[in-house]
Design a protein around this motif. Structure first.
Motif, PDB file in Angstrom:
ATOM      1  N   TRP A  75       0.821  -1.204   0.000  1.00 39.25           N
ATOM      2  CA  TRP A  75       0.000   0.000   0.000  1.00 39.25           C
ATOM      3  C   TRP A  75       0.864   1.268   0.000  1.00 39.25           C
ATOM      4  O   TRP A  75       0.409   2.323  -0.425  1.00 39.25           O
ATOM      5  CB  TRP A  75      -0.909   0.034   1.227  1.00 39.25           C
ATOM      6  CG  TRP A  75      -1.932  -1.067   1.272  1.00 39.25           C
ATOM      7  CD1 TRP A  75      -2.092  -2.092   0.381  1.00 39.25           C
ATOM      8  CD2 TRP A  75      -2.930  -1.254   2.284  1.00 39.25           C
ATOM      9  NE1 TRP A  75      -3.125  -2.907   0.766  1.00 39.25           N
ATOM     10  CE2 TRP A  75      -3.666  -2.419   1.941  1.00 39.25           C
ATOM     11  CE3 TRP A  75      -3.270  -0.565   3.443  1.00 39.25           C
ATOM     12  CZ2 TRP A  75      -4.712  -2.893   2.716  1.00 39.25           C
ATOM     13  CZ3 TRP A  75      -4.313  -1.035   4.222  1.00 39.25           C
ATOM     14  CH2 TRP A  75      -5.040  -2.189   3.859  1.00 39.25           C
ATOM     15  N   SER A 352      -7.685   4.794  -0.655  1.00 37.80           N
ATOM     16  CA  SER A 352      -7.988   5.305  -1.991  1.00 37.80           C
ATOM     17  C   SER A 352      -7.811   6.812  -2.077  1.00 37.80           C
ATOM     18  O   SER A 352      -7.864   7.385  -3.165  1.00 37.80           O
ATOM     19  CB  SER A 352      -9.425   4.952  -2.376  1.00 37.80           C
ATOM     20  OG  SER A 352     -10.351   5.540  -1.467  1.00 37.80           O
ATOM     21  N   SER A 356      -8.971   8.329   3.682  1.00 36.03           N
ATOM     22  CA  SER A 356      -9.161   6.906   3.973  1.00 36.03           C
ATOM     23  C   SER A 356      -8.826   6.589   5.425  1.00 36.03           C
ATOM     24  O   SER A 356      -8.000   7.257   6.055  1.00 36.03           O
ATOM     25  CB  SER A 356      -8.288   6.054   3.053  1.00 36.03           C
ATOM     26  OG  SER A 356      -8.714   6.152   1.712  1.00 36.03           O
ATOM     27  N   ASP A 413     -13.076   3.648   3.157  1.00 38.08           N
ATOM     28  CA  ASP A 413     -12.284   2.421   2.973  1.00 38.08           C
ATOM     29  C   ASP A 413     -12.215   1.587   4.246  1.00 38.08           C
ATOM     30  O   ASP A 413     -11.250   0.852   4.484  1.00 38.08           O
ATOM     31  CB  ASP A 413     -10.866   2.738   2.476  1.00 38.08           C
ATOM     32  CG  ASP A 413     -10.865   3.458   1.137  1.00 38.08           C
ATOM     33  OD1 ASP A 413     -11.677   3.075   0.276  1.00 38.08           O
ATOM     34  OD2 ASP A 413     -10.063   4.390   0.952  1.00 38.08           O
TER      35      ASP A 413
END
Length: 494
Positions: A75, A352, A356, A413
């Protein structure tokens, strides 16, 4: 998204059939973890109990597949960039070092929420706090993620090996001004903090020891502001006899790398270091005022086992002092954030955007007092409770618990469980049974009389009042119940 909560919730009598960990099991797992959820409880049962689980966590952490935690690294790709690349991106204003280090803190928080290897995670955090290099810094940020990986590699190994690797690591050298220290102008920062914070402890060294310590460490170099490459420059190494405590060397060679290793191993095996480490471990995992008898026992185990960490942890957990310490430690800000996500079973998705949940949780930790490894001073994140036991911290925790109990913030999210997870669709449930079900789910323990009374006052419900899906508690008041449970000492203490 990966499910981290307790899965399908059951209530009332059906919930009572679900086995809970015993108080002693819960104590061990909570103290060396980040909050109990169904996955962790199942791991403990499959291992044959908390002691067997703990032993496997110490010696075979790979026995617990951790793909859900491992995948989070993708991520935040900047964490795997090379130091020179990170620096150029900062210079070119593509992304600042402070932003990369925020990613590091977020990665740690989400990893702790997802991990099935909490003991390794906890000990990595412990050593990163003791051998501290803060995540803030305009230069050492380039090497900070790599420094954390170095500690993770040794977190359950031998302290003497870890001390060599961390003291000579570019992040430490840069942070404590040893990266440009030379025989002509030895910088004493690292030499002093090595003695006071990382090994012997305050009051156990002299100023002459500091000077000699700094001279021993000359030669280690990082090419600041250019390539950021680490090297050893023999021409910068001080030569001549050096003496620190009982360590003496004629130091005639221009290459002092072996001297550094011998010196650090000497410090790692020193009785004062053994006491310093034992006291910090006992303070973190037992109580703020650990008995000197326990500290002495742990120090002896440390020295007898050649600085191996695992035997010390075994002795700590086997001690009567540890067994009697349940509920006597306060979760620090990061631990509170992680434990709250785990208790509520919040599913954390890949971020995103800037709003988030995986981004916001760093702000949540900061709002409670401190985000991971952001302590600005060299002495590292405190392991005592008193710094966190303040009215502002209590109010901050209550605010966070309330916003998450309602799923209001953060919400992007993330996926929260709904009241339907606890309130049955057909048959009403007594409020007292509902509180017990929520307590078993969130805290993995039956509701106490005190918790029931707190929940009753928070919601206005009576103990025997019947709750169904038409009840106001279900329709709009359920966050009050969840927040009451999260605000209780049963959640904040560990």
């Amino acid at each position: 998204m990966v499910r981290l909560g307790t899965g399908r919730a059951v209530v009332g009598r059906d919930r009572e059939k679900q086995p809970l960990l015993t108080p002693s099991q819960r104590h061990l797992v909570t103290r060396f973890g980040y909050g109990i959820d169904a996955t962790l409880a199942n791991d403990v049962r499959r291992a044959g109990g908390a002691q067997a689980w703990f032993e496997k966590q110490l010696t075979r952490p790979g026995a617990f597949p951790d793909s859900a935690a491992d995948e989070v690294r993708r991520w935040w790709p900047d964490l795997d960039r090379k130091p020179a690349d990170l620096w150029q991106r900062q210079v070119q204003e593509v992304r600042g070092g402070w932003q990369v280090m925020e990613d590091y803190g977020r990665w740690l928080l989400v990893r702790r929420i997802r991990t099935r290897r909490p003991v390794l995670e906890k000990m990595t955090e412990f050593w990163e706090g003791m051998l501290h290099v803060p995540v803030s810094g305009d230069a050492h940020f380039t090497w900070r993620a790599d420094y954390g990986a170095t500690i993770r590699e040794h977190a359950l190994g031998r302290f003497d090996q870890m001390l060599v690797e961390t003291t000579t690591h570019p992040a430490m050298l840069i942070f404590l001004s040893a990266a440009t220290s030379t025989k002509r102008a030895p910088n004493e920062n690292l030499g002093r903090e090595l003695l006071e914070l990382h090994t012997l402890g305050a009051g156990n060294y002299s100023e002459d020891d500091v000077k000699a310590s700094a001279r021993i460490l000359t030669g280690w170099h990082v090419d600041l502001w250019e390539t950021w490459a680490a090297s050893y420059v023999k021409e910068d190494h001080f030569t001549g006899t050096v003496k620190v405590k009982g360590f003496t060397d004629k130091n005639r060679k221009g290459d002092g790398r072996q001297l550094t290793k011998d010196y650090l191993r000497y410090l790692a095996h020193h009785p004062s270091t053994a006491h310093h480490i034992a006291e910090r471990l006992a303070t973190k995992f037992v109580r703020d005022d650990p008995p000197s008898s326990l500290v002495d026992r742990l120090a002896k185990v440390y020295l007898k086992n050649d600085t191996e960490i695992v035997p010390v942890l075994r002795a700590l957990v086997a001690s009567k002092e540890f067994r009697k310490s349940a509920g006597r430690k306060l979760r620090d800000p990061s631990e509170d954030v992680v434990a709250t996500y785990r208790a509520l079973g919040v599913e954390v998705g890949r971020p995103s955007g800037s709003d988030s949940g995986a981004i916001a949780m760093l702000w949540q930790a900061s709002g409670l007092g401190l985000s991971p490894h952001a302590w600005p001073r060299p002495d590292g994140t405190p392991v005592r409770d008193d710094i966190w036991a303040s009215p502002s911290r209590a109010l901050g925790s209550m605010s966070m618990h309330w916003s998450m109990a309602g799923g209001w913030w953060p919400s992007v999210d993330l996926r929260y469980r709904k009241p339907a997870a606890w309130v049955p669709a057909k048959k009403p449930i007594r409020f007292a049974d509902l509180v017990d079900a929520v307590s078993r789910d969130l805290l993995h323990r039956p509701a106490s009389k005190h918790l029931l009374e707190t929940a009753r006052l928070a919601t206005g419900c009576k103990a025997r009042e019947k709750i169904d899906r038409e009840h106001a508690l279900y329709q709009w008041g359920f966050p009050r119940l969840l927040a009451a449970v999260l605000d209780s000492p049963d959640h904040l203490a560990c």
